[in-house]
Design a protein around this motif. Sequence first.
Motif, PDB file in Angstrom:
ATOM      1  N   GLU A  15     -15.906  -7.404  -7.431  1.00 17.62           N
ATOM      2  CA  GLU A  15     -15.779  -8.851  -7.176  1.00 17.62           C
ATOM      3  C   GLU A  15     -15.378  -9.571  -8.453  1.00 17.62           C
ATOM      4  N   GLY A  16     -14.459 -10.512  -8.301  1.00 18.99           N
ATOM      5  CA  GLY A  16     -14.000 -11.296  -9.437  1.00 18.99           C
ATOM      6  C   GLY A  16     -12.722 -10.766 -10.058  1.00 18.99           C
ATOM      7  N   ASP A  17     -12.392  -9.512  -9.776  1.00 11.16           N
ATOM      8  CA  ASP A  17     -11.149  -8.948 -10.304  1.00 11.16           C
ATOM      9  C   ASP A  17      -9.939  -9.583  -9.632  1.00 11.16           C
ATOM     10  N   THR A  18      -8.793  -9.460 -10.280  1.00 13.96           N
ATOM     11  CA  THR A  18      -7.506  -9.857  -9.703  1.00 13.96           C
ATOM     12  C   THR A  18      -6.731  -8.599  -9.329  1.00 13.96           C
ATOM     13  N   VAL A  19      -6.133  -8.599  -8.159  1.00 13.14           N
ATOM     14  CA  VAL A  19      -5.359  -7.427  -7.725  1.00 13.14           C
ATOM     15  C   VAL A  19      -3.939  -7.834  -7.372  1.00 13.14           C
ATOM     16  N   THR A  20      -3.039  -6.874  -7.545  1.00 13.85           N
ATOM     17  CA  THR A  20      -1.634  -7.063  -7.174  1.00 13.85           C
ATOM     18  C   THR A  20      -1.231  -5.904  -6.281  1.00 13.85           C
ATOM     19  N   LEU A  21      -0.786  -6.234  -5.075  1.00 17.76           N
ATOM     20  CA  LEU A  21      -0.316  -5.236  -4.132  1.00 17.76           C
ATOM     21  C   LEU A  21       1.208  -5.313  -4.063  1.00 17.76           C
ATOM     22  N   ASN A  22       1.825  -4.136  -3.957  1.00 14.68           N
ATOM     23  CA  ASN A  22       3.277  -4.071  -4.020  1.00 14.68           C
ATOM     24  C   ASN A  22       3.896  -3.620  -2.703  1.00 14.68           C
ATOM     25  N   CYS A  23       5.077  -4.142  -2.440  1.00 15.29           N
ATOM     26  CA  CYS A  23       5.819  -3.751  -1.249  1.00 15.29           C
ATOM     27  C   CYS A  23       7.298  -3.693  -1.621  1.00 15.29           C
ATOM     28  N   SER A  24       7.898  -2.519  -1.540  1.00 20.84           N
ATOM     29  CA  SER A  24       9.333  -2.399  -1.800  1.00 20.84           C
ATOM     30  C   SER A  24      10.031  -1.989  -0.516  1.00 20.84           C
ATOM     31  N   TYR A  25      11.282  -2.330  -0.389  1.00 22.27           N
ATOM     32  CA  TYR A  25      11.961  -2.076   0.882  1.00 22.27           C
ATOM     33  C   TYR A  25      13.423  -1.721   0.677  1.00 22.27           C
ATOM     34  N   GLU A  26      13.902  -0.953   1.643  1.00 16.36           N
ATOM     35  CA  GLU A  26      15.336  -0.679   1.752  1.00 16.36           C
ATOM     36  C   GLU A  26      15.646  -0.812   3.239  1.00 16.36           C
ATOM     37  N   VAL A  27      16.204  -1.932   3.626  1.00 13.79           N
ATOM     38  CA  VAL A  27      16.506  -2.156   5.029  1.00 13.79           C
ATOM     39  C   VAL A  27      17.880  -2.770   5.163  1.00 13.79           C
ATOM     40  N   THR A  28      18.470  -2.569   6.330  1.00 17.96           N
ATOM     41  CA  THR A  28      19.755  -3.210   6.610  1.00 17.96           C
ATOM     42  C   THR A  28      19.490  -4.614   7.141  1.00 17.96           C
ATOM     43  N   ASN A  29      20.325  -5.527   6.767  1.00 17.37           N
ATOM     44  CA  ASN A  29      20.258  -6.900   7.282  1.00 17.37           C
ATOM     45  C   ASN A  29      18.875  -7.534   7.146  1.00 17.37           C
ATOM     46  N   PHE A  30      18.392  -7.590   5.922  1.00 20.13           N
ATOM     47  CA  PHE A  30      17.091  -8.203   5.659  1.00 20.13           C
ATOM     48  C   PHE A  30      17.089  -9.659   6.131  1.00 20.13           C
ATOM     49  N   ARG A  31      15.966 -10.033   6.763  1.00 22.00           N
ATOM     50  CA  ARG A  31      15.828 -11.430   7.168  1.00 22.00           C
ATOM     51  C   ARG A  31      14.554 -12.050   6.580  1.00 22.00           C
TER      52      ARG A  31
END
Lengths: 112, 113
Positions: A15-31
């Motif tokens: 509790e009290g920590d800061t977290v960073t979650l990551n999401c990378s993508y390779e998709v056609t026609n990103f919206r």
Amino acid sequence: EDKVVQSPLSLVVHEGDTVTLNCSYEVTNFRSLLWYKQEKKAPTFLFMLTSSGIEKKSGRLSSILDKKELFSILNITATQTGDSAVYLCAVGHNNAGNMLTFGGGTRLMVKP
Amino acid sequence: DVKVTQSSRYLVKRTGEKVFLECVQDMDHENMFWYRQDPGLGLRLIYFSYDVKMKEKGDIPEGYSVSREKKERFSLILESASTNQTSMYLCASRNSPGQPRQFFGPGTRLTVL
């Protein structure tokens, strides 16, 4: 083939920590890119991002998208035990009826 | 708020049984979806429906069928359940293809013995 990759797979913080979650993508026609939180019930919507560099914020949670480098991050500051959940990232396509491709999720556990 | 409900939270069935999973949404949404969720694989789309009596295959339709006789209800059918269909099944709905955000039900955890 469209691909959405989330990292880390799991994370344990205090509790009290800061977290960073990551999401990378390779998709056609990103919206769009969407973040959901899933506890032991229905995934609930957090954010939808469509433009690079514009931060979306809700309380202690924030998210930003980089369409050039093809990734998004979800930040949680001052974590609480109630933040323990699986966080899902999904990318919406401009074709095929605006379907969503999901990443595998990041499981976050916040210890007291 | 949109409410999506699923008929069961937990279900245990035997190999070869016919299984029905029901999903109901209360916001007059046009589109409905069935996903399965497995560890490390995320959510994978089984079938979706743009409107009543319409259905489209998703990424993993084999072994499943669907029915949408009424706008608010979307059923997933396992004609002959197998152990590899043991999974969490999530139903979702959205207003229209123009809106990517989907609203999810709580899920049904199906175990096939």
